[in-house]
Design a protein around this motif. Structure first.
Motif, PDB file in Angstrom:
ATOM      1  N   ASP A 221       0.852  -1.186   0.000  1.00  0.00           N
ATOM      2  CA  ASP A 221       0.000   0.000   0.000  1.00  0.00           C
ATOM      3  C   ASP A 221       0.889   1.238   0.000  1.00  0.00           C
ATOM      4  N   HIS A 222       0.309   2.396   0.329  1.00  0.00           N
ATOM      5  CA  HIS A 222       1.054   3.659   0.302  1.00  0.00           C
ATOM      6  C   HIS A 222       2.156   3.722   1.366  1.00  0.00           C
ATOM      7  N   GLN A 272      -6.389   3.012  -2.378  1.00  0.00           N
ATOM      8  CA  GLN A 272      -6.118   1.624  -1.989  1.00  0.00           C
ATOM      9  C   GLN A 272      -5.283   1.616  -0.722  1.00  0.00           C
ATOM     10  N   GLY A 273      -5.551   0.657   0.172  1.00  0.00           N
ATOM     11  CA  GLY A 273      -4.735   0.492   1.363  1.00  0.00           C
ATOM     12  C   GLY A 273      -5.295   1.217   2.573  1.00  0.00           C
ATOM     13  N   ARG A 274      -4.533   1.149   3.671  1.00  0.00           N
ATOM     14  CA  ARG A 274      -4.993   1.756   4.926  1.00  0.00           C
ATOM     15  C   ARG A 274      -4.403   3.150   5.108  1.00  0.00           C
ATOM     16  N   LEU A 276      -5.652   5.978   4.524  1.00  0.00           N
ATOM     17  CA  LEU A 276      -5.860   6.854   3.381  1.00  0.00           C
ATOM     18  C   LEU A 276      -6.148   8.289   3.797  1.00  0.00           C
ATOM     19  N   ASN A 403      -5.600  -5.883  -8.914  1.00  0.00           N
ATOM     20  CA  ASN A 403      -4.895  -6.456  -7.765  1.00  0.00           C
ATOM     21  C   ASN A 403      -4.888  -7.983  -7.801  1.00  0.00           C
ATOM     22  N   SER A 406      -2.098  -8.343  -3.412  1.00  0.00           N
ATOM     23  CA  SER A 406      -2.146  -7.693  -2.107  1.00  0.00           C
ATOM     24  C   SER A 406      -3.423  -8.081  -1.375  1.00  0.00           C
ATOM     25  N   ASP A 408      -3.255  -7.965   2.649  1.00  0.00           N
ATOM     26  CA  ASP A 408      -3.095  -7.514   4.036  1.00  0.00           C
ATOM     27  C   ASP A 408      -3.488  -8.574   5.057  1.00  0.00           C
ATOM     28  N   HIS A 420     -10.276  -2.236   1.260  1.00  0.00           N
ATOM     29  CA  HIS A 420      -9.224  -1.413   0.662  1.00  0.00           C
ATOM     30  C   HIS A 420      -8.022  -2.238   0.189  1.00  0.00           C
ATOM     31  N   TYR A 421      -8.066  -3.551   0.367  1.00  0.00           N
ATOM     32  CA  TYR A 421      -6.990  -4.420  -0.107  1.00  0.00           C
ATOM     33  C   TYR A 421      -7.498  -5.555  -1.001  1.00  0.00           C
ATOM     34  N   HIS A 426      -8.791  -1.408  -7.901  1.00  0.00           N
ATOM     35  CA  HIS A 426      -8.944  -0.119  -7.231  1.00  0.00           C
ATOM     36  C   HIS A 426      -8.603   0.956  -8.263  1.00  0.00           C
TER      37      HIS A 426
END
Length: 653
Positions: A221-222, A272-274, A276, A403, A406, A408, A420-421, A426
C-alpha cells in the motif's frame, strides 16, 4: 484558505508553484494553534472520536505531526520563521517532557504532559516525527534550548530505543529517533543500534524492484512510499551517509518508476490500502527522490504530480471551514479510518512538504511542469512485486490498479476481507463499497452468504496481464476443495476478467461486480451494443460522466445493477453493475467478462471491444483455453488451469 494567483506559464497543468505549497503549509499550521494546550505541549484537535490510544496520545500526535511540516517550512526557508513557529514548539517540548505520564485522558490538573513511550505504543510513532523535526531545525531550535530541556527531551526520546515496535514499518520509528540522538550525542551506542535494527528489519521485507511488504506476507500500500522508502532515505540524507543513500536511494528510484503511474490526471492517488486519511502524504516519496537525486522523474514531472495531489485534496474539501484536515478522503468519512487514527492523524500528510527543503532555485521548482504519466499515453504496466497491473488512459486521465497480489492478511491466520486491499481492482476515481455487494469481486453465493476472497496467491504478471489464485471463504472458513484462478487482461480502457472455478457444488450461483461509481446522482443502463437474447451487460453512470460497465463473455447469463448503500468515499450516491450465472453441471466452470471504467459521454460499445473464443484443453479436462482478440490489436492465447495461468501470443493457435 488564501492562495497566491496561479502561474499557468510555469505550471500549465496545476497552476501551483512553491508559493502555493508555502501558503498551504502556513494555513494548516496556523489553523491548529487555537487547539494547543496553554504551554503548547499538546494540540487537542476536535473530532468525531478519539483514537484507541486516548486523548493524551491524540494531543501528542497533534503536536508531533504538525511539528514536522513546521520544521520543513522553517528549514526550507533557511531558518526564517516569520510566524514564530519554532517558539511554540520549543515551549511544547519543555512542558511536555516535565512529567511524562501513563494517563490516557487529559486530567484537569495536567493538560500538558506527554504520554510515556511504551512497547507498541502510539507515542513511539510520534517520537519519530519529533526527532526528524529536531534534526531539521537543530541550529535554530535544539541548539538554543536550555540544557535541562534538552536533557528531558533526550531522555523521553531515548525510551523509543528500548521499546518493542509493532513488527512492520514501526521499526523505522526507533531508527528515526536513533538517527537524531546519535547526532546529538545522546545514548549513542543504543541510538546507532536502533538504526541498524530498523534497516535490518525492513531489508527482510524488500522484494526487489522498489517494493516492500509491510510486515505481513502480502501487505502492499502507500506505506511503501510514505514510510518504508521515506524514512531510511531521509535519515541517510540528513546523516550525509553516501553508502546508505545509494542503497536505499536506488530502491526508492525503482519504486518511483512504477509509483508515478498511480496518480490520475486530476492529481488523485490510487484509492487503496490503509491510512488513506493521510492523503497527500502520498507525494512524500516523490519529493524524497528529487531531494536525494534518486529519481527517474524529470523535475517538472515531480512537481506536477506532487502539486496535482496537494491541489486535488485542497480543492475537494479535505480541509474544513476551520482550516483543519478531517478524517476522511475528500471530506469527512469515518468508514475508511482505522481504530488507531484520531483527530490529528491526518497531519501525517505534513511529510508532503518535504519539497520545501529544495531551494527556490532548484529545477524541481523552476522547470515547467511536465505531464503526468497518465496524461502522456495509454499505459498498462505490470508490477510483479505487489502483483499489480496498472492501467491508465490519457483521454480521461483515470488510473486503475488490478490487484492480484495484495491482501493484508496476517501470516498465521486469514481474517475478513478488507475492502481497501481485497478487491480485484482499485482506482483513482472510485472507492470500495462498504455495504451491499462488494465491488470488483467474484463471489459464490452460498447459504451462509457471499464468499470473500481471503488470501491472494499471485500467479504472475506480464505485458498487459496479471493473475492469481485464491480460495473462497465464508463465515471465516474456506469452501472445501474450491479454488478460483483469476486473470485480468487490460488494454486501453477495456479489461477482461476471467475466472476458472474448480471444486464448487453444481448449480451454485456466481456473481461478478464491476466498479462502484459515486457522485451526487447515479444512473443505471444496459450496456450499449448488447442485443436481446445474447450476452448480458449492464452499466452505471455517476454525475453524467463516470461510467462503469460489465459485458458477459462466458458463463454469465444475466446482468443488472445495484445501488451501494451510503455511497463511497467519492460521493453520497453510488451504484455498480453486476453479472450473474451458476456453476455448470459438467466441464470447467469458466466465468469471463469485459469491464470498463471511463469518463465518456458516449463510450463505444463494450461488446465490440474484443472477441473471446473458449476451447477445451486437450491435455487436461479441468483446464480451458481462451483466444482473446481485442479490436485492432494482436490476440492472446491463454490457458487457465487450476492454480496456473499461461499467456502467449495468439499466433500459437
Amino acid at each position: 484558505m488564501r492562495l497566491p494567483p496561479e502561474d499557468r506559464d510555469l505550471s500549465p497543468y496545476t497552476g501551483w508553484t512553491r508559493e502555493h505549497w508555502e501558503a498551504v503549509a502556513d494555513a494548516l499550521l496556523t489553523a491548529v494553534r487555537p487547539y494547543a494546550s496553554p504551554a503548547g505541549a499538546l494540540i487537542d484537535l476536535p473530532g468525531p472520536r478519539p483514537s484507541r490510544s486516548g486523548r493524551r496520545s491524540d494531543g501528542l500526535e497533534g503536536f508531533a505531526r504538525t511539528f514536522l511540516p513546521a520544521a520543513l517550512r522553517v528549514a526550507g526557508a533557511g531558518g526564517a520563521d516569520p510566524h514564530g513557529l519554532l517558539a511554540h514548539y520549543a515551549a511544547g517540548l519543555d512542558a511536555g517532557t516535565r512529567t511524562p505520564t501513563g494517563e490516557r485522558d487529559l486530567a484537569d490538573g495536567d493538560r500538558e504532559s506527554w504520554p510515556l513511550i511504551t512497547d507498541r505504543g502510539q507515542a513511539m510513532v510520534e517520537a519519530a516525527s519529533i526527532a526528524f523535526a529536531l534534526r531539521l531545525t537543530r541550529p535554530w531550535l535544539w541548539d538554543r534550548l536550555p540544557g535541562p530541556v534538552r536533557d528531558r527531551v533526550g531522555r523521553w526520546l531515548a525510551d523509543a530505543l528500548h521499546r518493542a515496535p509493532n513488527d512492520n514499518n514501526w521499526w523505522l520509528f526507533p531508527l528515526s529517533v536513533g538517527g537524531f540522538l546519535a547526532e546529538a550525542g545522546i545514548a549513542e551506542p543504543e541510538a546507532r543500534a536502533a538504526v541498524r535494527r530498523g534497516l535490518e528489519h525492513i531489508d527482510r521485507w524488500y522484494l526487489g524492484d522498489g517494493w516492500y511488504t509491510d510486515g505481513r506476507p502480502r501487505a502492499f500500500d502507500h506505506y511503501n512510499g510514505w514510510a518504508l522508502h521515506l524514512y531510511p532515505v531521509l535519515h541517510a540524507h540528513l546523516a550525509d551517509d553516501r553508502a546508505l543513500r545509494a542503497e536505499y536511494g536506488e530502491r526508492l528510484a525503482a519504486h518511483l518508476a512504477g509509483y508515478a503511474h498511480t496518480f490520475g490526471a486530476d492529481g488523485a492517488p490510487v484509492h487503496q490500502g490503509r491510512s488513506l486519511t493521510y492523503r497527500f502524504a502520498a507525494t512524500a516519496p516523490l519529493w524524497a527522490g528529487a531531494l536525494t537525486g534518486q529519481t527517474p522523474l524529470a523535475p517538472g514531472t515531480t512537481r506536477r504530480l506532487a502539486s496535482g495531489a496537494l491541489r486535488h485534496f485542497v480543492d475537494r474539501g479535505a480541509v474544513d471551514d476551520r482550516g483543519l484536515l478531517t478524517l476522511g478522503w475528500h471530506g469527512p468519512d469515518l468508514r475508511l479510518v482505522q481504530v488507531y487514527s484520531g483527530p490529528a492523524s491526518p497531519y501525517w500528510a505534513g511529510s508532503a512538504f518535504l519539497g520545501l527543503l529544495l531551494p527556490p532555485g532548484h529545477p524541481v521548482w523552476t522547470a515547467p511542469e511536465g505531464p503526468a504519466p497518465a496524461e502522456e499515453r495509454d499505459t498498462v504496466l505490470a508490477l510483479p512485486g505487489p502483483g499489480w497491473l496498472v492501467q491508465s488512459t490519457a483521454a480521461d486521465g483515470l488510473v486503475r490498479l488490478h490487484n492480484h497480489g495484495s491482501d493484508d492478511q496476517p501470516a498465521d491466520a486469514v481474517g475478513p476481507d478488507d475492502p481497501h486491499y481485497a478487491r480485484l481492482a482499485h482506482s483513482t476515481a472510485t472507492g470500495p463499497a462498504f455495504e451491499g455487494p462488494a465491488d470488483n469481486h467474484l463471489a459464490l453465493l452460498t447459504d451462509a452468504g457471499p464468499t470473500e476472497r481471503g488470501r491472494v496467491h499471485p500467479l504472475g504478471t506480464g505485458p498487459g496481464w496479471a493473475a492469481s489464485r485464491w480460495h473462497p471463504r465464508v463465515g471465516g472458513r474456506e469452501l472445501p476443495g474450491v479454488t478460483v484462478t483469476s486473470l485480468t487482461l487490460a488494454r486501453g480502457a477495456e479489461e477482461v476478467r476471467a475466472h476458472l472455478v474448480t471444486g464448487g457444488p453444481d448449480g451454485t450461483p456466481v456473481t461478478q461486480t464491476g466498479w462502484a461509481v459515486a457522485g451526487r446522482r447515479t444512473e443505471q443502463h444496459a450496456v450499449t451494443g448488447v442485443r436481446t437474447g445474447q450476452h448480458a451487460g449492464a452499466g452505471v453512470r455517476a454525475d453524467g460522466r463516470l461510467v462503469s460497465e460489465l459485458h458477459a463473455l462466458s458463463g454469465f447469463t444475466a446482468a443488472d445493477s445495484e445501488r451501494v448503500p451510503g455511497g463511497t468515499a467519492f460521493g453520497p450516491e453510488a451504484a455498480l453493475p453486476r453479472l450473474t450465472g451458476e456453476l455448470p453441471t459438467d466441464g470447467p466452470a469458466l466465468f469471463a467478462c469485459a469491464a470498463r471504467l471511463t469518463v465518456a459521454e458516449q463510450p463505444p460499445a463494450l461488446a465490440d471491444a474484443l472477441t473471446l473464443e473458449v476451447r477445451p484443453d486437450e491435455r487436461d479436462p479441468a483446464a480451458v483455453v481462451l483466444i482473446v482478440r481485442p479490436a485492432g490489436a494482436p490476440g492472446l492465447w491463454i490457458r487457465l488451469a487450476p492454480g496456473a495461468v499461461t499467456v502467449l501470443p495468439a499466433e500459437r493457435d
